[in-house]
Design a protein around this motif. Sequence first.
Motif, short mmCIF file in Angstrom:
data_model
loop_
_atom_site.label_atom_id
_atom_site.label_comp_id
_atom_site.label_asym_id
_atom_site.label_seq_id
_atom_site.Cartn_x
_atom_site.Cartn_y
_atom_site.Cartn_z
N ALA B 18 0.84 -1.20 0.00
CA ALA B 18 0.00 0.00 0.00
C ALA B 18 0.87 1.25 0.00
O ALA B 18 0.61 2.22 -0.72
CB ALA B 18 -0.91 0.00 1.24
N TYR B 19 1.93 1.21 0.80
CA TYR B 19 2.82 2.37 0.85
C TYR B 19 3.57 2.53 -0.47
O TYR B 19 3.73 3.64 -0.98
CB TYR B 19 3.78 2.23 2.04
CG TYR B 19 4.65 3.43 2.25
CD1 TYR B 19 4.14 4.72 2.06
CD2 TYR B 19 5.99 3.31 2.61
CE1 TYR B 19 4.94 5.84 2.24
CE2 TYR B 19 6.79 4.42 2.79
CZ TYR B 19 6.27 5.68 2.60
OH TYR B 19 7.06 6.77 2.77
N LEU B 22 1.40 4.17 -3.09
CA LEU B 22 1.27 5.61 -2.90
C LEU B 22 2.55 6.33 -3.33
O LEU B 22 2.50 7.38 -3.98
CB LEU B 22 0.95 5.93 -1.42
CG LEU B 22 0.86 7.42 -1.09
CD1 LEU B 22 -0.28 8.08 -1.85
CD2 LEU B 22 0.68 7.63 0.40
N ARG B 25 2.68 6.49 -7.14
CA ARG B 25 1.68 7.43 -7.66
C ARG B 25 2.11 8.87 -7.49
O ARG B 25 2.00 9.68 -8.39
CB ARG B 25 0.37 7.26 -6.88
CG ARG B 25 -0.50 6.18 -7.42
CD ARG B 25 -1.84 6.35 -6.78
NE ARG B 25 -2.70 5.21 -6.99
CZ ARG B 25 -3.85 5.05 -6.36
NH1 ARG B 25 -4.23 5.95 -5.46
NH2 ARG B 25 -4.60 4.03 -6.60
N ARG B 26 2.59 9.19 -6.29
CA ARG B 26 2.90 10.61 -6.09
C ARG B 26 4.18 11.01 -6.81
O ARG B 26 4.33 12.15 -7.22
CB ARG B 26 2.90 10.98 -4.62
CG ARG B 26 3.96 10.35 -3.80
CD ARG B 26 3.66 10.58 -2.33
NE ARG B 26 4.84 10.34 -1.53
CZ ARG B 26 5.74 11.25 -1.26
NH1 ARG B 26 5.59 12.48 -1.71
NH2 ARG B 26 6.79 10.98 -0.54
N ARG B 29 3.36 12.02 -10.24
CA ARG B 29 2.72 13.34 -10.34
C ARG B 29 3.73 14.47 -10.21
O ARG B 29 3.39 15.63 -10.32
CB ARG B 29 1.72 13.50 -9.18
CG ARG B 29 0.48 12.71 -9.37
CD ARG B 29 -0.46 12.93 -8.20
NE ARG B 29 -1.44 11.88 -8.21
CZ ARG B 29 -1.91 11.29 -7.12
NH1 ARG B 29 -1.49 11.67 -5.93
NH2 ARG B 29 -2.80 10.35 -7.21
N GLU B 94 10.89 14.66 4.00
CA GLU B 94 10.08 13.89 4.94
C GLU B 94 10.77 13.71 6.29
O GLU B 94 10.11 13.52 7.31
CB GLU B 94 9.72 12.53 4.31
CG GLU B 94 8.73 12.72 3.16
CD GLU B 94 8.64 11.52 2.25
OE1 GLU B 94 9.12 10.45 2.62
OE2 GLU B 94 8.08 11.69 1.15
N TRP B 99 7.19 13.32 8.33
CA TRP B 99 6.36 12.24 7.79
C TRP B 99 7.00 10.88 8.09
O TRP B 99 6.31 9.91 8.42
CB TRP B 99 6.16 12.42 6.28
CG TRP B 99 5.48 11.28 5.61
CD1 TRP B 99 6.02 10.44 4.67
CD2 TRP B 99 4.13 10.82 5.81
NE1 TRP B 99 5.09 9.51 4.29
CE2 TRP B 99 3.92 9.71 4.97
CE3 TRP B 99 3.08 11.25 6.62
CZ2 TRP B 99 2.72 9.02 4.91
CZ3 TRP B 99 1.88 10.55 6.57
CH2 TRP B 99 1.71 9.45 5.71
N LEU B 103 5.22 7.77 10.21
CA LEU B 103 5.10 6.37 9.81
C LEU B 103 5.65 5.45 10.89
O LEU B 103 5.19 4.33 11.05
CB LEU B 103 5.84 6.13 8.49
CG LEU B 103 5.12 6.66 7.26
CD1 LEU B 103 6.01 6.49 6.04
CD2 LEU B 103 3.80 5.93 7.03
#
Lengths: 319, 264
Positions: B18-19, B22, B25-26, B29, B94, B99, B103
Amino acid sequence: MTSIAALPTTTALPAIPGSPSAVTFDAVGRRFGDTVALDRVSLDISAGETVALLGPNGAGKSTAIGIMLGLLEPSTGTARTLGLTPHDAVRSGRVGAMLQSSGLPLGARVGELVDLARALYPHPSPRDAILERAGLTALVGRRAETLSGGESQRVRFAIAIAGDPDLVFLDEPTVAMDVESRRSFWGDMRRFAEEGRTVLFATHYLDEADHVADRILVLDRGRVVGDGSPAALKATVTERTIRFAWPAAAQSDDAHLTALPGVLGVDRRGDDVTLRSTDADETVRALVAAGIAFRHLEVAGADLDTAFLALTSGGDRAA
Amino acid sequence: MLATRSAPIVPSVAPFLAYLRLEIRRSLRNRRYLMFTVIFPVLLYVLYTAVLDVGAGPDARIDGLTWPVYFLVSMAAYGAIGAAMSQAVPVATERRQGWARQLRVTPLPGLAYVSTKVVSAVLLTVPALFLVGLAGRFVNHVEIGLPTALATIAVLALGSVPFAALGLLIGYVLDVESAQGGMVLSYFTLAILGGLFTPLPMLPEPVATIGRVLPSSHFADLGRAVVGGRLPDAADVAVLAAWAVGLGTLAAWRYVRDERSGRA
């Protein structure tokens, strides 16, 4: 004025019988180089309590939370979270946390961050419930970098509660919020706590501690200097404020008033007189006996501000 | 009593995936990622093989390859190195804004953060490798069979690990303000001295000597071997592995230091 000894930690609320500890500190100390951040702190937080960790900057609030979450190792003593080592407690997925000023990864959308948080915990809450509780339903598609300070705080709150935790830590959760956001945030938080969860939050907003917590731990210079319900903490301060109007005040001088028993200070604005007194009863009797023709007499107890200043080094500086 | 109530800690790949999803995906972008790793290599490839005359005739061979094929691997390697290093700035950011620490207060194991960064860096090389390959196919009619093309992409993606480690190391050593500069500087040093812009044999000797020590020259050689239908040279694999171990150890050391201090 109020010494530390005047407020022994035995004023703590009695532990609810049979209720397990959410957090225990046994003589936990932590140094950073020569600085003592926590000085042999012992405390016990029962399951179900909503506890505020209150203290000025540098009092040790974030260090205490860091140890409870396993981010920091104590230099001395033992910390247990949910009866486990803090590290194991966090790994078990029963703990949620919102740390101070932790940013969100750029480029990630709000919905994706909530999805990630849910994927990290073994028994997450439903996605829609989390979004609604954190007030994020309308922001799902927004990217992290376009959020306001208050909005990203709400995303971080959503991450903290996504795993349906028994115990939640919030380190200065409302720091970037305006007054309205703070109010709605604490409304959400209270509903969350009412489901029987343990909530521990650090703050330097006294009104938050006063209105939200059922127990306040006052930290100062790495020590617990106060521990009790908001009402109990306020009661430790005997100082009262006496206000009245006195049309003859202009013709008098302060010496009359300062000489009254118990009076610490006098403040006059036109006809309005404010006395600070350590013994309001005696002061008022003496006012009557002296024939002072006061009107609109008002005696107010200490607010948490005063109690806080009395307990922490802020009081030393003011004295 | 509480200890027995706590959920058993079962290692699971689901949170890690899941991480990772993400992270990918980012990154996709991120305009800087696209510019450095996809647009630049493709543009440079077209410029130096189809627009400007670099004096390489159709029969000229470097390492047994024609110029359009040779430079195709150079630019694919250039893009892949940029993609692999692209986590430098995110890691620095991060760490600064917490961030990474956020986590760490979830059940995600501590090492998952670092390993997700490495795996996503490696996967992010694939678009660059693929698109430079497409440019070769459609601009210069470079014919590489599909199995060879896929093998080259796979080998270069795997070979990008030392650069992913370097990106992490930069993110752990430098602060947010200097990580971008540090990343670009080391990226271009690797690309220029490693012979990705001007082939190593054409660089002046002292420069070429340095270039032969750098992982970037061996990375491109790895790709050229596979494109040419050969097995990767053991020496190239060894040099890349050594760089991966060295840089990875340094990055791990900085990571542990950060973790102990409660920062990451």
